[in-house]
Design an enzyme around this catalytic site. Structure first.
Site, PDB file in Angstrom:
ATOM      1  N   CYS A   2     -15.756  76.090 -25.863  1.00 19.34           N
ATOM      2  CA  CYS A   2     -15.506  75.257 -26.683  1.00 19.34           C
ATOM      3  C   CYS A   2     -16.077  75.819 -28.287  1.00 19.34           C
ATOM      4  CB  CYS A   2     -16.035  73.561 -26.760  1.00 19.34           C
ATOM      5  SG  CYS A   2     -15.218  72.982 -25.395  1.00 19.34           S
ATOM      6  N   ARG A  27     -14.360  82.864 -27.285  1.00 16.25           N
ATOM      7  CA  ARG A  27     -15.049  82.117 -26.354  1.00 16.25           C
ATOM      8  C   ARG A  27     -14.296  81.698 -24.963  1.00 16.25           C
ATOM      9  NH1 ARG A  27     -20.164  80.669 -28.498  1.00 16.25           N
ATOM     10  NH2 ARG A  27     -19.993  78.911 -27.176  1.00 16.25           N
ATOM     11  N   TRP A  74     -12.103  73.726 -24.551  1.00 17.57           N
ATOM     12  CA  TRP A  74     -11.973  74.294 -23.037  1.00 17.57           C
ATOM     13  C   TRP A  74     -12.145  73.013 -22.309  1.00 17.57           C
ATOM     14  CZ3 TRP A  74     -14.338  75.163 -18.305  1.00 17.57           C
ATOM     15  CH2 TRP A  74     -13.724  76.269 -17.558  1.00 17.57           C
ATOM     16  N   ASN A  98     -19.030  69.935 -28.827  1.00 13.16           N
ATOM     17  CA  ASN A  98     -19.247  70.874 -27.764  1.00 13.16           C
ATOM     18  C   ASN A  98     -20.122  70.234 -26.821  1.00 13.16           C
ATOM     19  OD1 ASN A  98     -17.584  72.658 -28.986  1.00 13.16           O
ATOM     20  ND2 ASN A  98     -19.234  73.992 -29.468  1.00 13.16           N
ATOM     21  N   GLY A  99     -20.249  70.435 -25.613  1.00 14.72           N
ATOM     22  CA  GLY A  99     -21.051  69.882 -24.474  1.00 14.72           C
ATOM     23  C   GLY A  99     -20.512  68.935 -23.702  1.00 14.72           C
ATOM     24  N   GLU A 482     -20.146  95.528 -10.098  1.00 14.52           N
ATOM     25  CA  GLU A 482     -19.881  95.309 -11.644  1.00 14.52           C
ATOM     26  C   GLU A 482     -18.457  95.984 -11.625  1.00 14.52           C
ATOM     27  OE1 GLU A 482     -20.304  93.538 -13.924  1.00 14.52           O
ATOM     28  OE2 GLU A 482     -19.584  94.603 -15.718  1.00 14.52           O
ATOM     29  N   LYS A 486     -15.160  93.608 -12.920  1.00  8.30           N
ATOM     30  CA  LYS A 486     -14.450  94.083 -13.999  1.00  8.30           C
ATOM     31  C   LYS A 486     -12.805  94.055 -13.598  1.00  8.30           C
ATOM     32  CE  LYS A 486     -16.320  93.430 -16.791  1.00  8.30           C
ATOM     33  NZ  LYS A 486     -17.753  93.193 -16.815  1.00  8.30           N
ATOM     34  N   GLU A 489     -11.369  90.572 -12.899  1.00 10.01           N
ATOM     35  CA  GLU A 489     -11.529  89.477 -13.917  1.00 10.01           C
ATOM     36  C   GLU A 489     -10.232  89.934 -14.770  1.00 10.01           C
ATOM     37  OE1 GLU A 489     -15.234  88.697 -15.848  1.00 10.01           O
ATOM     38  OE2 GLU A 489     -15.631  90.977 -16.146  1.00 10.01           O
ATOM     39  N   HIS A 505     -19.577  96.927   9.223  1.00  8.32           N
ATOM     40  CA  HIS A 505     -19.839  95.605   9.636  1.00  8.32           C
ATOM     41  C   HIS A 505     -18.679  94.530   8.970  1.00  8.32           C
ATOM     42  CE1 HIS A 505     -23.679  97.071  11.214  1.00  8.32           C
ATOM     43  NE2 HIS A 505     -23.929  97.660   9.933  1.00  8.32           N
ATOM     44  N   LYS A 604     -15.850  83.349 -22.328  1.00 12.02           N
ATOM     45  CA  LYS A 604     -16.969  84.369 -22.749  1.00 12.02           C
ATOM     46  C   LYS A 604     -18.214  83.510 -22.561  1.00 12.02           C
ATOM     47  CE  LYS A 604     -18.594  88.127 -24.448  1.00 12.02           C
ATOM     48  NZ  LYS A 604     -18.410  89.044 -23.444  1.00 12.02           N
TER      49      LYS A 604
HETATM   50  C1  G6P Z   1     -19.055  84.718 -18.426  1.00 17.58           C
HETATM   51  C2  G6P Z   1     -18.410  86.074 -18.996  1.00 17.58           C
HETATM   52  C3  G6P Z   1     -19.244  87.102 -18.160  1.00 17.58           C
HETATM   53  C4  G6P Z   1     -20.536  87.134 -18.460  1.00 17.58           C
HETATM   54  C5  G6P Z   1     -21.288  85.692 -17.833  1.00 17.58           C
HETATM   55  C6  G6P Z   1     -22.546  85.454 -18.270  1.00 17.58           C
HETATM   56  O1  G6P Z   1     -18.753  84.654 -17.121  1.00 17.58           O
HETATM   57  O2  G6P Z   1     -17.203  85.925 -18.912  1.00 17.58           O
HETATM   58  O3  G6P Z   1     -18.669  88.170 -19.143  1.00 17.58           O
HETATM   59  O4  G6P Z   1     -21.255  87.935 -17.688  1.00 17.58           O
HETATM   60  O5  G6P Z   1     -20.391  84.697 -18.130  1.00 17.58           O
HETATM   61  O6  G6P Z   1     -22.848  85.322 -19.651  1.00 17.58           O
HETATM   62  P1  G6P Z   1     -24.129  85.540 -20.433  1.00 17.58           P
HETATM   63  O7  G6P Z   1     -23.653  85.332 -21.788  1.00 17.58           O
HETATM   64  O8  G6P Z   1     -25.285  84.761 -19.662  1.00 17.58           O
HETATM   65  O9  G6P Z   1     -24.542  87.100 -20.131  1.00 17.58           O
END
Ligand code: G6P
Length: 609
Positions: A2, A27, A74, A98-99, A482, A486, A489, A505, A604
């Protein structure tokens, strides 16, 4: 997740609110709304979907005002509906939140008994009714807010306006970020500085438990005991350019290409000093790092993978034991505390709830040595840590983290070297060698970026696939993780990563001609082992896509495709090998036509559990 923006000015604030909400879109959200004090009335426009849809509705209604609040929601409590979108209104009091309010059910029952009717399923609506309840009891808007927040359990950032008070907005903060922007004859509020940076850089970060009153002429802040307090003014260094797309198609592409500069900026202090100075991590360094016997890293998502690379570095370079754990796991298990361990949290946003809670939990277990690696100054996690290393990646807008990850790796490498130095395990020659390697890093990253056209060709072959497997060994195994993250996602292709030694395994059973296998295989001590693992894939008809470096002597052959980074960069190799996997995910997503910067269902900054 949010986002909040609010403004009080002489001009019409509707464009300010809409622009601010657009800048908060990154976000992640699923509905948007604004509320305005217009004469003696409160007007509201809300829509599910994009801010632009809400903007069109606001234009059609011709709303204008000099006081207003806006929100991107959100969904958590209650589905994605217009009725659940913020702002929520109770008898002329409008608010955005927010929250999460944990005691909203008890409050809802109580307010229903007092005669309040509820229009939404949100936890937020109780706050609007509570404020109205206190206004009815004779409080003014600020007093009503201050009474209300004392009855809330949970986390909140709130901005509130009332049709009866056209000259002010009141706000409160607990557990969620909120800042006030100071203009000339106009003032702002926002959950994230990017929402208001085009109007002012002068900001006040509210502290936990603060409330504040914002008028055109000024701002008054009150502490948790409602007594007036002074909060320092800061000058934000978020640049407008970092919030604009420029010539790029997506923020993710822009941010991938910004990595040479982001890394150079992050390295500046180290390169200038030509040394790993403990002062890189803040003022209390001597006290905090003295006697450290081990490191516990806590993080989520991509930041967790940065921590996973760091574990290899810290143990190999400093000789200290290091564990890495997903924050949401650590915070709920009975961990055995060792107060001589350094707790390192890694977070791009500095707001991730699980990481913040894991840090608080570690402190409750007696851990006092805390360090945060973060990209957002003054955010909650660094504020709760004794030491801080700020990555200087600039604002990261794409949901999929890219430049934040590689700059986190730079900070973590510096930590490994600094700990080694403090423990007498880094001689001057080795230190000089590492500094030299870091000095060349931005150039090596640029060389890796130049591989983009070749990687884009590979991406076309990935786009029609349903699954992909990523393999790596040692310090490159987290880069395989990673890479798989990527790809899944942003392209929605199912991707998994395994340490190549684990292939036999289980995952080998999945390998056939339809499963592309990406291998991160630079020339290091494990290369021959990785080559054997690759034979196992080829023998089952699997097609290999190998990222390697100039020194590794790999040749293309049937079913084996090879892309070489131009230089072997030794210990920093995981940072350079991140670039090709980012580009592969980006171009695959592009071919599949997904919403690269705002992938479905993701946010985000994850500020809820
Ligand atoms: C969300 C974002 C990711 C990020 C993760 C941790 O899932 O989409 O890109 O790696 O949060 O976020 P932070 O801000 O704690 O690195």
């Amino acid at each position: 997740m949010c986002g909040i923006v609010g403004a009080i000015a002489d001009r019409d604030v509707v464009p300010v609110l809409i622009d601010g909400l657009k800048r908060l879109e990154y976000r992640g959200y699923d509905s948007a709304g604004i509320a305005l004090v217009d004469g003696s009335d409160v007007r509201r426009v809300r829509r599910t979907g994009r801010v632009s849809e809400m903007e069109a509705a606001a234009q059609a209604e011709g709303v204008r005002a000099s006081l207003g609040i806006g929100h991107t929601r959100w969904a958590t409590h209650g589905g994605v509906t217009e009725a659940n979108a913020h702002p929520h209104i109770s008898h002329g009091v409008a608010l955005v939140h927010n929250g999460i309010i944990e005691n909203h059910e008890q409050q809802r029952e109580r307010l229903q008994q007092l005669g309040y009717a509820f229009e939404s399923q949100t936890d937020t609506e109780v706050i609007a009714h509570l404020i109205h309840h206190y206004l009815k009891g004779g409080q003014d808007l600020l007093g009503a807010l201050q009474c209300t927040v004392k009855e809330l359990h949970g986390a909140y950032a709130l901005a509130v306006i009332s049709r009866k008070e056209p000259g002010r907005m009141v706000v409160a903060r607990m557990g969620c970020p909120l800042l006030i922007g100071l203009g000339e004859g106009e003032n702002f509020v926002a959950s994230d500085v990017s929402a208001i940076v085009q109007y002012t850089r002068r900001v006040i970060f509210l502290e936990e438990g603060d409330t504040a009153e914002i008028s055109r002429e000024g701002v008054r802040v009150f502490g948790a005991d409602d007594a007036p307090v002074q909060r320092e003014e800061h000058l934000s260094d978020v640049s407008l350019a970092s919030l604009e797309l420029g010539p790029y198609r997506h923020f993710m592409q822009k941010e991938i290409h910004e990595q040479p500069r982001a890394i150079a900026d992050t390295l500046e202090a180290i390169i200038d000093a030509s040394a790993f100075e403990p002062a890189l991590f803040g003022k209390d360094t001597d006290e905090v790092l003295a006697g450290v016997e081990g490191v516990q890293i806590l993080a989520c998502g991509t930041s967790f993978y940065a921590g996973s690379v760091a574990r290899y570095w810290i143990e190999a370079i400093s000789g200290l034991p290091c564990s890495v754990e997903i924050a949401s796991e650590y915070r709920y298990r009975k961990a055995v505390a060792n107060p001589k361990q350094l707790i390192v949290t890694i977070s791009q946003s500095g707001e991730t709830l699980d990481t913040m809670e894991a840090l608080k939990y570690a402190r409750s277990l007696g851990h006092d040595k805390t360090l945060s690696i973060c990209n957002v100054p003054e955010s909650a996690i660094p504020r709760a840590s004794r030491l801080v290393f700020y990555t200087r990646a600039g604002a990261e807008i794409g949901v999929a983290s890219t430049k934040a990850f590689t700059t986190q790796l730079v900070g973590l490498f510096a930590l490994a070297a600094t700990l080694a130095k403090l423990h007498g395990r880094l001689d001057a020659d080795k230190e000089g060698e590492y500094i030299e390697a870091l000095r060349h890093l931005p150039g090596s990253i640029q060389h890796a970026l130049n591989l983009e056209p070749q990687i884009a060709l590979w991406a076309e072959r990935f786009a029609p696939r349903d699954h992909a497997l990523f393999l790596g060994r040692g310090v490159h195994y987290p880069i395989a993780l990673e890479g798989a993250l990527k790809l899944k996602e942003i392209s929605y292709i199912h991707a998994e990563a395994y340490p190549a030694g684990e292939l036999k395994h289980g995952p080998l059973a999945l390998v056939d001609a339809a499963m592309p296998v990406v291998v991160i295989a630079p020339n290091d001590s494990l290369l021959e082992k990785v080559k054997s693992n690759m034979q196992e894939v080829r023998a089952r008809g699997g097609e290999l896509f190998v990222f390697t470096d100039a020194d590794s002597n790999f040749n293309e052959s049937e079913g084996v495709h090879v892309i070489r980074t131009p230089r072997h960069v030794g210990v920093l190799s995981p940072i350079v090998h991140t670039i090709p996997v980012q580009l592969l995910a980006y171009h695959t997503a592009l071919s599949r036509g997904t919403d690269v910067d705002k992938p479905r269902n993701l946010a985000k900054a994850v500020t809820v559990e």
